[in-house]
Scaffold this motif. Structure first.
Motif, PDB file in Angstrom:
ATOM      1  N   GLN A  21      60.704  27.796  71.162  1.00 14.67           N
ATOM      2  CA  GLN A  21      60.417  26.718  72.110  1.00 14.67           C
ATOM      3  C   GLN A  21      60.360  25.376  71.394  1.00 14.67           C
ATOM      4  O   GLN A  21      59.878  25.271  70.256  1.00 14.67           O
ATOM      5  CB  GLN A  21      59.085  27.011  72.797  1.00 14.67           C
ATOM      6  CG  GLN A  21      58.712  26.028  73.881  1.00 14.67           C
ATOM      7  CD  GLN A  21      57.452  26.453  74.601  1.00 14.67           C
ATOM      8  OE1 GLN A  21      57.180  27.649  74.717  1.00 14.67           O
ATOM      9  NE2 GLN A  21      56.665  25.491  75.070  1.00 14.67           N
ATOM     10  N   GLY A  22      60.870  24.319  72.050  1.00 14.72           N
ATOM     11  CA  GLY A  22      60.750  22.960  71.504  1.00 14.72           C
ATOM     12  C   GLY A  22      59.308  22.490  71.541  1.00 14.72           C
ATOM     13  O   GLY A  22      58.508  22.922  72.374  1.00 14.72           O
ATOM     14  N   GLY A 126      67.679  27.667  70.417  1.00 17.12           N
ATOM     15  CA  GLY A 126      66.339  27.091  70.440  1.00 17.12           C
ATOM     16  C   GLY A 126      66.244  25.921  71.405  1.00 17.12           C
ATOM     17  O   GLY A 126      67.219  25.191  71.617  1.00 17.12           O
ATOM     18  N   GLY A 127      65.061  25.730  71.987  1.00 14.76           N
ATOM     19  CA  GLY A 127      64.857  24.628  72.936  1.00 14.76           C
ATOM     20  C   GLY A 127      64.719  23.292  72.229  1.00 14.76           C
ATOM     21  O   GLY A 127      64.294  23.228  71.062  1.00 14.76           O
ATOM     22  N   LEU A 128      65.056  22.204  72.915  1.00 16.05           N
ATOM     23  CA  LEU A 128      64.942  20.859  72.345  1.00 16.05           C
ATOM     24  C   LEU A 128      63.497  20.367  72.421  1.00 16.05           C
ATOM     25  O   LEU A 128      62.793  20.596  73.417  1.00 16.05           O
ATOM     26  CB  LEU A 128      65.858  19.888  73.089  1.00 16.05           C
ATOM     27  CG  LEU A 128      67.372  20.185  73.015  1.00 16.05           C
ATOM     28  CD1 LEU A 128      68.138  19.192  73.878  1.00 16.05           C
ATOM     29  CD2 LEU A 128      67.855  20.146  71.577  1.00 16.05           C
ATOM     30  N   GLY A 129      63.045  19.676  71.373  1.00 15.65           N
ATOM     31  CA  GLY A 129      61.712  19.089  71.364  1.00 15.65           C
ATOM     32  C   GLY A 129      61.656  17.817  72.195  1.00 15.65           C
ATOM     33  O   GLY A 129      62.688  17.270  72.603  1.00 15.65           O
ATOM     34  N   ASN A 130      60.443  17.326  72.433  1.00 12.40           N
ATOM     35  CA  ASN A 130      60.298  16.156  73.311  1.00 12.40           C
ATOM     36  C   ASN A 130      60.890  14.883  72.713  1.00 12.40           C
ATOM     37  O   ASN A 130      61.121  13.906  73.424  1.00 12.40           O
ATOM     38  CB  ASN A 130      58.829  15.944  73.698  1.00 12.40           C
ATOM     39  CG  ASN A 130      57.948  15.621  72.490  1.00 12.40           C
ATOM     40  OD1 ASN A 130      58.394  15.720  71.338  1.00 12.40           O
ATOM     41  ND2 ASN A 130      56.698  15.260  72.744  1.00 12.40           N
ATOM     42  N   GLN A 145      62.045  21.751  75.973  1.00 11.52           N
ATOM     43  CA  GLN A 145      62.778  22.903  76.517  1.00 11.52           C
ATOM     44  C   GLN A 145      62.246  24.223  75.957  1.00 11.52           C
ATOM     45  O   GLN A 145      61.924  24.306  74.760  1.00 11.52           O
ATOM     46  CB  GLN A 145      64.257  22.804  76.153  1.00 11.52           C
ATOM     47  CG  GLN A 145      65.046  21.783  76.935  1.00 11.52           C
ATOM     48  CD  GLN A 145      66.513  21.795  76.536  1.00 11.52           C
ATOM     49  OE1 GLN A 145      66.848  22.214  75.432  1.00 11.52           O
ATOM     50  NE2 GLN A 145      67.373  21.324  77.419  1.00 11.52           N
ATOM     51  N   PRO A 146      62.205  25.257  76.787  1.00 10.76           N
ATOM     52  CA  PRO A 146      61.940  26.596  76.236  1.00 10.76           C
ATOM     53  C   PRO A 146      63.215  27.125  75.573  1.00 10.76           C
ATOM     54  O   PRO A 146      64.314  26.658  75.877  1.00 10.76           O
ATOM     55  CB  PRO A 146      61.583  27.420  77.472  1.00 10.76           C
ATOM     56  CG  PRO A 146      62.332  26.745  78.582  1.00 10.76           C
ATOM     57  CD  PRO A 146      62.380  25.274  78.239  1.00 10.76           C
ATOM     58  N   GLY A 147      63.078  28.049  74.686  1.00 12.85           N
ATOM     59  CA  GLY A 147      64.271  28.647  74.057  1.00 12.85           C
ATOM     60  C   GLY A 147      64.998  29.560  75.033  1.00 12.85           C
ATOM     61  O   GLY A 147      64.390  30.111  75.959  1.00 12.85           O
ATOM     62  N   LEU A 148      66.301  29.712  74.812  1.00 11.45           N
ATOM     63  CA  LEU A 148      67.080  30.616  75.667  1.00 11.45           C
ATOM     64  C   LEU A 148      66.797  32.068  75.281  1.00 11.45           C
ATOM     65  O   LEU A 148      66.583  32.379  74.095  1.00 11.45           O
ATOM     66  CB  LEU A 148      68.574  30.329  75.519  1.00 11.45           C
ATOM     67  CG  LEU A 148      69.053  28.966  76.037  1.00 11.45           C
ATOM     68  CD1 LEU A 148      70.542  28.805  75.766  1.00 11.45           C
ATOM     69  CD2 LEU A 148      68.767  28.823  77.524  1.00 11.45           C
ATOM     70  N   PRO A 149      66.811  32.961  76.259  1.00 10.53           N
ATOM     71  CA  PRO A 149      66.541  34.382  75.936  1.00 10.53           C
ATOM     72  C   PRO A 149      67.686  35.005  75.131  1.00 10.53           C
ATOM     73  O   PRO A 149      68.821  34.513  75.152  1.00 10.53           O
ATOM     74  CB  PRO A 149      66.423  35.039  77.310  1.00 10.53           C
ATOM     75  CG  PRO A 149      67.205  34.142  78.223  1.00 10.53           C
ATOM     76  CD  PRO A 149      67.065  32.755  77.689  1.00 10.53           C
TER      77      PRO A 149
END
Length: 333
Positions: A21-22, A126-130, A145-149
Motif C-alpha cells: 500500500q502507498g 504497489g500503490g502510489l503514495g500521497n 492507493q492500495p496495492g493491486l492484488p
C-alpha cells in the motif's frame, strides 16, 4: 533413478504476491510545521518464476509440494521511500518442460535452455503514495492507493524428455534390454508387455570418450495417438528426440506391417515427427540363422529402400557397436 521417481506430469497451484500500500505520511520536521505529503509507493508483489536447470531430469520435487505462494510487497514509508518488493518464488524445472494452463490446456511457454527464466504470474503492482496526488489545489492529500492484488492460477508442468535417440516399438520389443546393454541404465526388464511404464534415460558411451543420450519410451499400441493405452503420456517424449530408433523383433509376423503401424501412430499424433531421422533395428536377431537372415534381408531391401536397417541382438551383443556407430553418424552427420 527408480521408475517411481520419474515424474513427468504434475499440476501445481500458484499465487503471486499482492502489491504494498502507498503511504499517506505528511512531512513533519523541526522548523517545518507543514512540510506537505511525502508518502512513498508500495513495493510490488513477488513474481512466480520458472527457471531451467540442466541438473534436473524429472519433476519429482513437485510430487508432494504443489502449492506455491510469493511474498507480498512492503508498504510505502515516509520521505517518499518505496516499500520492499515481495519475495519471488523461483521453480526450477528440467529442460524440455512445457507449462500449460489447466483450464484451456493451452501452452503458456516452454523451457529449453539452462538458466532460462520466464514469469508465470506477475506480482501485484504497489500503490502510489500521497506525494503523487499533491497539486496547487490539494496541497495535503491524505489518501494513497492500495496495492493491486496478486494473481492465482493452476498450471500443468509437463516434461518432454530431451534425448538424442528415442526408442520406438511395440511392447516387449526389447527396448529396455537394449538400453541396459548400451548404457549404464537399469530399467525394469521382464517377459511381459508394458514392463516399462515411464521413460528411462541412459548415456551411450561411444568411441574417443564421446557420448549421446538414449531414451527408452513405453511401448506403442494401435490407437495410442487417440490416447489408448498409455497414449499421449509417452508419445510426447518422442517429440524432443533428434533420431528415432524403431525396434522390431526378428520373430515378428510382419516387420513391414509393424513398422507402418508405428509410423502411422506417430503421424496421427504429430505429422512433424516423420521429419526426424529414422533407423530400423531388427532385435532378437540371435534367433535367426544365416539363411533366414539372408531371406529377411532380401524382403527388407524391397520394403525399406529409404530407411536404413540393421540386425542386432542385445543378449548376444550382435551388431551393437555397428548400431552405436550408425546412430553417432546420424546425430553428427
Amino acid at each position: 533413478m527408480t521408475e517411481g521417481n520419474f515424474v513427468d506430469y504434475v499440476k501445481i497451484h500458484l499465487t503471486s504476491g499482492k502489491g504494498g500500500q502507498g503511504s499517506t505520511h505528511l512531512r513533519r520536521e523541526k522548523f517545518v510545521a507543514k512540510g506537505g505529503p511525502d508518502g512513498g509507493d508500495g513495493g510490488r508483489g513477488g513474481h512466480i518464476i520458472i527457471r531451467g536447470n540442466t541438473n534436473l531430469w524429472t519433476l519429482v520435487h513437485y510430487k508432494f509440494k504443489r502449492h506455491f505462494k510469493a511474498g507480498h510487497g512492503g508498504h510505502g514509508g515516509k520521505q517518499t521511500s518505496t516499500g520492499a518488493n515481495g519475495e519471488d518464488v523461483i521453480l526450477e524445472v528440467p529442460l524440455g518442460t512445457v507449462v500449460r494452463d489447466t483450464e484451456t490446456n493451452a501452452i503458456i511457454f516452454e523451457i529449453t535452455e539452462e538458466g532460462e527464466e520466464k514469469i508465470v504470474l506477475k506480482g501485484g503492482k504497489g500503490g502510489l503514495g500521497n506525494s503523487h496526488f499533491k497539486s496547487s489545489t490539494n496541497q495535503t492529500p491524505r489518501y494513497a492507493q492500495p496495492g493491486l492484488p496478486g494473481q492465482e492460477k493452476q498450471v500443468i508442468l509437463e516434461l518432454k524428455v530431451l534425448a538424442d535417440v528415442g526408442l520406438v516399438g511395440f511392447p516387449n520389443a526389447g527396448k529396455s534390454t537394449l538400453l541396459s546393454v548400451v548404457t549404464s541404465a537399469k530399467p525394469k526388464i521382464a517377459d511381459y508387455e508394458f514392463t516399462t511404464l515411464k521413460p528411462n534415460l541412459g548415456i551411450v558411451k561411444h568411441r574417443d570418450f564421446q557420448s549421446f543420450v538414449m531414451a527408452d519410451i513405453p511401448g506403442i499400441i494401435e490407437g495410442a495417438a487417440e490416447g489408448k493405452g498409455l497414449g499421449h503420456y509417452f508419445l510426447r517424449h518422442i517429440e524432443r528426440n533428434a533420431t528415432l530408433l524403431f525396434l522390431i523383433p526378428a520373430d515378428s509376423k510382419d516387420i513391414s506391417k509393424e513398422y507402418e503401424i508405428l509410423l502411422d501412430e506417430l503421424r496421427r499424433y504429430n505429422p512433424e515427427l516423420l521429419d526426424k531421422q529414422r533407423l530400423l533395428a531388427i532385435s532378437k536377431s540371435d534367433l535367426l540363422d544365416e539363411e533366414l537372415m539372408e531371406m529377411m534381408r532380401t524382403e527388407l531391401n524391397k520394403d525399406f529402400k529409404e530407411i536404413p536397417y540393421l540386425f542386432i541382438s542385445s543378449v548376444a551383443q550382435l551388431g551393437i557397436q555397428e548400431l552405436k556407430d550408425k546412430l553417432w553418424t546420424m546425430l553428427n552427420g
